[in-house]
Design a protein around this motif. Structure first.
Motif, PDB file in Angstrom:
ATOM      1  N   ARG A 137      34.330  34.258  36.697  1.00 24.68           N
ATOM      2  CA  ARG A 137      33.388  34.249  37.828  1.00 24.68           C
ATOM      3  C   ARG A 137      33.559  32.966  38.613  1.00 24.68           C
ATOM      4  N   THR A 138      33.253  33.026  39.899  1.00 21.31           N
ATOM      5  CA  THR A 138      33.270  31.805  40.699  1.00 21.31           C
ATOM      6  C   THR A 138      32.386  31.974  41.928  1.00 21.31           C
ATOM      7  N   ASP A 139      32.035  30.859  42.510  1.00 18.72           N
ATOM      8  CA  ASP A 139      31.227  30.831  43.727  1.00 18.72           C
ATOM      9  C   ASP A 139      31.988  31.479  44.879  1.00 18.72           C
ATOM     10  N   ASN A 140      31.285  32.218  45.716  1.00 17.44           N
ATOM     11  CA  ASN A 140      31.960  32.885  46.835  1.00 17.44           C
ATOM     12  C   ASN A 140      32.591  31.909  47.819  1.00 17.44           C
ATOM     13  N   PHE A 141      32.118  30.654  47.847  1.00 19.33           N
ATOM     14  CA  PHE A 141      32.729  29.659  48.731  1.00 19.33           C
ATOM     15  C   PHE A 141      33.755  28.786  48.016  1.00 19.33           C
ATOM     16  N   ASN A 142      33.968  29.021  46.728  1.00 17.29           N
ATOM     17  CA  ASN A 142      34.971  28.242  46.007  1.00 17.29           C
ATOM     18  C   ASN A 142      36.319  28.956  46.133  1.00 17.29           C
ATOM     19  N   HIS A 143      36.923  28.794  47.305  1.00 17.81           N
ATOM     20  CA  HIS A 143      38.163  29.510  47.599  1.00 17.81           C
ATOM     21  C   HIS A 143      39.321  29.025  46.734  1.00 17.81           C
ATOM     22  N   ALA A 144      39.322  27.745  46.371  1.00 15.87           N
ATOM     23  CA  ALA A 144      40.383  27.225  45.507  1.00 15.87           C
ATOM     24  C   ALA A 144      40.320  27.884  44.136  1.00 15.87           C
ATOM     25  N   SER A 145      39.113  28.045  43.610  1.00 19.39           N
ATOM     26  CA  SER A 145      38.953  28.699  42.310  1.00 19.39           C
ATOM     27  C   SER A 145      39.367  30.164  42.383  1.00 19.39           C
ATOM     28  N   ALA A 148      43.075  30.326  42.350  1.00 20.65           N
ATOM     29  CA  ALA A 148      43.624  30.009  41.025  1.00 20.65           C
ATOM     30  C   ALA A 148      43.481  31.200  40.080  1.00 20.65           C
ATOM     31  N   ILE A 149      42.333  31.874  40.134  1.00 17.88           N
ATOM     32  CA  ILE A 149      42.118  33.052  39.279  1.00 17.88           C
ATOM     33  C   ILE A 149      43.072  34.171  39.671  1.00 17.88           C
ATOM     34  N   GLU A 150      43.260  34.369  40.968  1.00 17.04           N
ATOM     35  CA  GLU A 150      44.162  35.421  41.430  1.00 17.04           C
ATOM     36  C   GLU A 150      45.617  35.113  41.075  1.00 17.04           C
ATOM     37  N   ARG A 151      45.981  33.810  41.063  1.00 20.47           N
ATOM     38  CA  ARG A 151      47.346  33.443  40.661  1.00 20.47           C
ATOM     39  C   ARG A 151      47.616  33.779  39.194  1.00 20.47           C
ATOM     40  N   LEU A 152      46.565  33.845  38.396  1.00 17.39           N
ATOM     41  CA  LEU A 152      46.737  34.236  36.995  1.00 17.39           C
ATOM     42  C   LEU A 152      47.124  35.704  36.861  1.00 17.39           C
ATOM     43  N   GLY A 153      46.763  36.500  37.847  1.00 15.01           N
ATOM     44  CA  GLY A 153      46.989  37.939  37.776  1.00 15.01           C
ATOM     45  C   GLY A 153      45.721  38.734  37.544  1.00 15.01           C
ATOM     46  N   ALA A 154      44.565  38.058  37.539  1.00 19.44           N
ATOM     47  CA  ALA A 154      43.296  38.760  37.356  1.00 19.44           C
ATOM     48  C   ALA A 154      42.997  39.626  38.577  1.00 19.44           C
ATOM     49  N   LYS A 155      42.296  40.726  38.330  1.00 17.07           N
ATOM     50  CA  LYS A 155      41.901  41.640  39.405  1.00 17.07           C
ATOM     51  C   LYS A 155      40.451  41.364  39.810  1.00 17.07           C
TER      52      LYS A 155
END
Length: 198
Positions: A137-145, A148-155
């Protein structure tokens, strides 16, 4: 006791110059230094503690067991504490955990550190604990996070509207991601490949 919870014994995980060890008050000074690297507590979209609140932050993490298992992130070359991360929102009936409460000293962000930590935690979750799904989970304004999560391959599963309080009292939307067991072999291979090139 559920097998998932039974396997949550205190553990130390190590890879690629990074060690994850159970977070404790002995890490307070190092965690304080990591937070000061970039004055991370000034970011409204994270939950990094202010320097004088580090002990309370650690105590709160410990009190959340067995629903949260927090780790100190250690640079094995220097022994320095460079951040923290956790398993949390553990749901044994669903063989589900989440990975979060993650932050690193600014000088370690966008480096091999996050990939190494996530590979350690995901490998342990899927291959040792037998998880069916790992969430983020992450904050909707935490675009860096989010990146990073999407770079892992998470959907991306979706957005929980008006979901949680930020430190400044505003209410955030929470972006939710996950990796399911069937996706894990390919994601594991990709993360190993990324680390081999860093």
């Amino acid at each position: 006791m559920n097998a998932l919870l039974a396997n949550f014994a205190p553990m130390t995980l190590e890879l690629n110059g990074v060690r994850l060890e159970p977070l404790g008050l002995q890490h307070a000074a190092g965690l304080r230094a990591a937070a000061c690297d970039g004055e991370l507590w000034k970011l409204r979209i994270t939950s990094v503690p202010e320097p004088d609140m580090v002990e309370a932050y650690i105590a709160a993490a410990l009190e959340m067991r067995p629903g949260r298992y927090a780790f100190a992130v250690i640079d094995t070359a220097t022994g320095a504490v460079i951040g923290t991360t956790s398993y949390h929102d553990i749901v044994p009936a669903l063989d589900r955990v989440e990975i979060g409460y993650t932050w690193y000293a600014r000088s370690r962000q966008r480096s091999y550190v996050n990939t190494s930590c996530k590979l350690l935690l995901l490998t342990h979750a899927f291959d040792t604990l037998g998880c069916a799904v790992v969430g983020f989970r992450t904050d909707n304004f935490n675009h860096a996070s989010q990146a990073a999560i999407e770079r892992l391959g998470a959907k991306k599963d979706g957005v929980l509207r008006h979901h949680a309080l930020r430190r400044d009292g505003t209410v955030r939307d929470t972006v939710v991601y996950s990796i399911v067991r069937g996706e894990w072999p390919e994601i594991k291979a990709h993360l190993r490949y990324k680390l081999s090139r860093d």
